[in-house]
Design an enzyme around this catalytic site. Structure first.
Site, PDB file in Angstrom:
ATOM      1  N   VAL A  88       0.835  -1.201   0.000  1.00 29.37           N
ATOM      2  CA  VAL A  88       0.000   0.000   0.000  1.00 29.37           C
ATOM      3  C   VAL A  88       0.874   1.258   0.000  1.00 29.37           C
ATOM      4  O   VAL A  88       0.358   2.372  -0.061  1.00 29.37           O
ATOM      5  CB  VAL A  88      -0.994  -0.010   1.188  1.00 29.37           C
ATOM      6  CG1 VAL A  88      -1.990  -1.153   1.014  1.00 29.37           C
ATOM      7  CG2 VAL A  88      -0.283  -0.132   2.533  1.00 29.37           C
ATOM      8  N   HIS A 108      -4.150  -4.055  -2.948  1.00 34.00           N
ATOM      9  CA  HIS A 108      -4.682  -3.925  -1.585  1.00 34.00           C
ATOM     10  C   HIS A 108      -4.880  -2.480  -1.148  1.00 34.00           C
ATOM     11  O   HIS A 108      -4.908  -2.199   0.040  1.00 34.00           O
ATOM     12  CB  HIS A 108      -3.760  -4.673  -0.603  1.00 34.00           C
ATOM     13  CG  HIS A 108      -3.753  -6.160  -0.820  1.00 34.00           C
ATOM     14  ND1 HIS A 108      -2.790  -6.997  -0.323  1.00 34.00           N
ATOM     15  CD2 HIS A 108      -4.625  -6.953  -1.502  1.00 34.00           C
ATOM     16  CE1 HIS A 108      -3.061  -8.250  -0.691  1.00 34.00           C
ATOM     17  NE2 HIS A 108      -4.161  -8.240  -1.404  1.00 34.00           N
ATOM     18  N   SER A 127       5.027 -13.721   0.892  1.00 36.15           N
ATOM     19  CA  SER A 127       4.945 -15.075   1.461  1.00 36.15           C
ATOM     20  C   SER A 127       3.897 -15.907   0.732  1.00 36.15           C
ATOM     21  O   SER A 127       3.767 -17.103   1.003  1.00 36.15           O
ATOM     22  CB  SER A 127       4.618 -14.991   2.955  1.00 36.15           C
ATOM     23  OG  SER A 127       3.373 -14.343   3.139  1.00 36.15           O
TER      24      SER A 127
HETATM   25  N1  APR Z   1      13.683  -8.783  -0.061  1.00 31.56           N
HETATM   26  C1  APR Z   1      12.788  -9.665  -0.572  1.00 31.56           C
HETATM   27  N2  APR Z   1      11.926 -10.358   0.187  1.00 31.56           N
HETATM   28  C2  APR Z   1      11.983 -10.186   1.524  1.00 31.56           C
HETATM   29  C3  APR Z   1      12.888  -9.294   2.129  1.00 31.56           C
HETATM   30  C4  APR Z   1      13.774  -8.575   1.270  1.00 31.56           C
HETATM   31  N3  APR Z   1      14.677  -7.707   1.759  1.00 31.56           N
HETATM   32  N4  APR Z   1      12.679  -9.327   3.467  1.00 31.56           N
HETATM   33  C5  APR Z   1      11.672 -10.209   3.678  1.00 31.56           C
HETATM   34  N5  APR Z   1      11.244 -10.727   2.512  1.00 31.56           N
HETATM   35  C6  APR Z   1      10.178 -11.690   2.246  1.00 31.56           C
HETATM   36  C7  APR Z   1       9.868 -12.650   3.362  1.00 31.56           C
HETATM   37  O1  APR Z   1      10.747 -13.761   3.323  1.00 31.56           O
HETATM   38  C8  APR Z   1       8.406 -13.047   3.052  1.00 31.56           C
HETATM   39  O2  APR Z   1       8.348 -14.158   2.181  1.00 31.56           O
HETATM   40  O3  APR Z   1       8.979 -10.969   2.057  1.00 31.56           O
HETATM   41  C9  APR Z   1       7.867 -11.798   2.347  1.00 31.56           C
HETATM   42  C10 APR Z   1       6.888 -10.999   3.172  1.00 31.56           C
HETATM   43  O4  APR Z   1       5.726 -11.725   3.400  1.00 31.56           O
HETATM   44  P1  APR Z   1       4.486 -11.085   4.175  1.00 31.56           P
HETATM   45  O5  APR Z   1       4.969 -10.368   5.378  1.00 31.56           O
HETATM   46  O6  APR Z   1       3.488 -12.150   4.365  1.00 31.56           O
HETATM   47  O7  APR Z   1       3.971  -9.958   3.155  1.00 31.56           O
HETATM   48  P2  APR Z   1       3.006 -10.108   1.906  1.00 31.56           P
HETATM   49  O8  APR Z   1       3.151 -11.440   1.262  1.00 31.56           O
HETATM   50  O9  APR Z   1       3.210  -8.909   1.064  1.00 31.56           O
HETATM   51  O10 APR Z   1       1.580 -10.011   2.574  1.00 31.56           O
HETATM   52  C11 APR Z   1       0.436 -10.056   1.787  1.00 31.56           C
HETATM   53  O11 APR Z   1      -0.937  -9.634   3.674  1.00 31.56           O
HETATM   54  O12 APR Z   1      -1.396  -8.549   5.666  1.00 31.56           O
HETATM   55  C12 APR Z   1      -1.599  -8.553   4.328  1.00 31.56           C
HETATM   56  O13 APR Z   1      -2.487  -6.867   3.071  1.00 31.56           O
HETATM   57  C13 APR Z   1      -1.266  -7.288   3.612  1.00 31.56           C
HETATM   58  O14 APR Z   1      -0.526  -7.014   1.333  1.00 31.56           O
HETATM   59  C14 APR Z   1      -0.303  -7.731   2.533  1.00 31.56           C
HETATM   60  C15 APR Z   1      -0.650  -9.205   2.371  1.00 31.56           C
END
Ligand code: APR
Length: 227
Positions: free
Chosen positions: A88, A104, A174
């Site tokens: 976002v 989102h 993730s």
């Molecule tokens: N570079 C690349 N990836 C990274 C880094 C980095 N420096 N640091 C962490 N990660 C990875 C983690 O290993 C993980 O797989 O980013 C991912 C983050 O996952 P989430 O925290 O689950 O975020 P996301 O998948 O974007 O979440 C999806 O969930 O809560 C909601 O609406 C919110 O848009 C979000 C959605």
């Protein structure tokens, strides 16, 4: 021009200092999703929800795009790049990317809680929304965010974009939140799929090329692979 579609998640902005959701120490360890990211949470305690997003905006206005965002913006010189982001924040746009679809919602926008749901843009100097802050028609404003349990209005557009990708690159997500995570299933059988993440992502289709690295370094590897 080859069409590259990027599906980005919170990991894309991690190097800008914006914490992810589900990593150790992530946002969902500090907050209860149901309290701050659902329509019910907003009904129960709107002030808490508004404050949560005010804090997110404060963090965003103090951040800047990282090398990964900049690499993607620069790739527009050579490729037709479309970014579908679950984020976002507006760091892809700040970096210079021109085709960004926010699945989102957007932190720097708010909308009226009336049926018309008129959308308003916030600014870096004036980004807080509190209880009692209303649209010109007199309705309380709410974050322009897709909360859990709400429709994802842009999903059909995102599916259409993914279907026409020559290359799909998934970065820093993730893949636990749907329907965003299902987008990977819409690629053409002839397209190539890359995934950049420092951790192992579960339940990936077998044809995915995994680049196990953070966004900026992983994108450098990716650029070398496609050049
Ligand atoms: N570079 C690349 N990836 C990274 C880094 C980095 N420096 N640091 C962490 N990660 C990875 C983690 O290993 C993980 O797989 O980013 C991912 C983050 O996952 P989430 O925290 O689950 O975020 P996301 O998948 O974007 O979440 C999806 O969930 O809560 C909601 O609406 C919110 O848009 C979000 C959605």
């Amino acid at each position: 021009m080859k069409k590259i579609v990027v599906l980005s998640g919170a990991g894309m902005s991690a190097e800008s200092g914006i914490g992810t959701f589900r990593d150790a120490g992530g946002l969902w360890e500090k907050y209860i999703i149901d309290d701050v990211a659902t329509p019910d949470g907003f009904r129960r305690n709107p002030a808490l929800v508004l404050d949560f997003y005010n804090q997110r905006r404060k963090q965003l206005v103090e951040s800047k795009p990282n090398e990964g965002h900049l690499i993607l913006a620069e790739l527009e010189n050579k490729y037709d790049i479309h970014i579908i982001t679950q984020n976002v924040d507006n760091l892809h746009e700040q970096a210079g990317s021109t085709k960004v679809l926010h699945l989102h919602g957007e932190l720097m926008k708010v909308r009226s809680t009336s049926a018309s749901a008129d959308v308003f843009e916030l600014s870096n100097n004036n980004y807080e929304i509190n209880l009692g802050d209303k649209c010109p028609k007199g309705y309380q404003l709410r974050p322009h965010i897709v909360w859990f349990g709400e429709e994802v209005p842009e999903i059909e557009n995102a599916v259409d974009i993914v279907k026409t990708a020559d290359i799909l690159v998934v970065i820093g997500t993730s893949m636990q939140v749907y329907p965003a995570a299902s987008l990977i299933n819409y690629v053409k059988t002839t397209s190539t799929v890359y995934l950049i993440d420092p951790l192992d992502i579960e339940h990936l289709p077998t044809h995915v090329h995994v680049i196990k690295n953070i966004a900026s370094k992983g994108l450098k590897e990716f650029v070398k692979m496609i050049d």
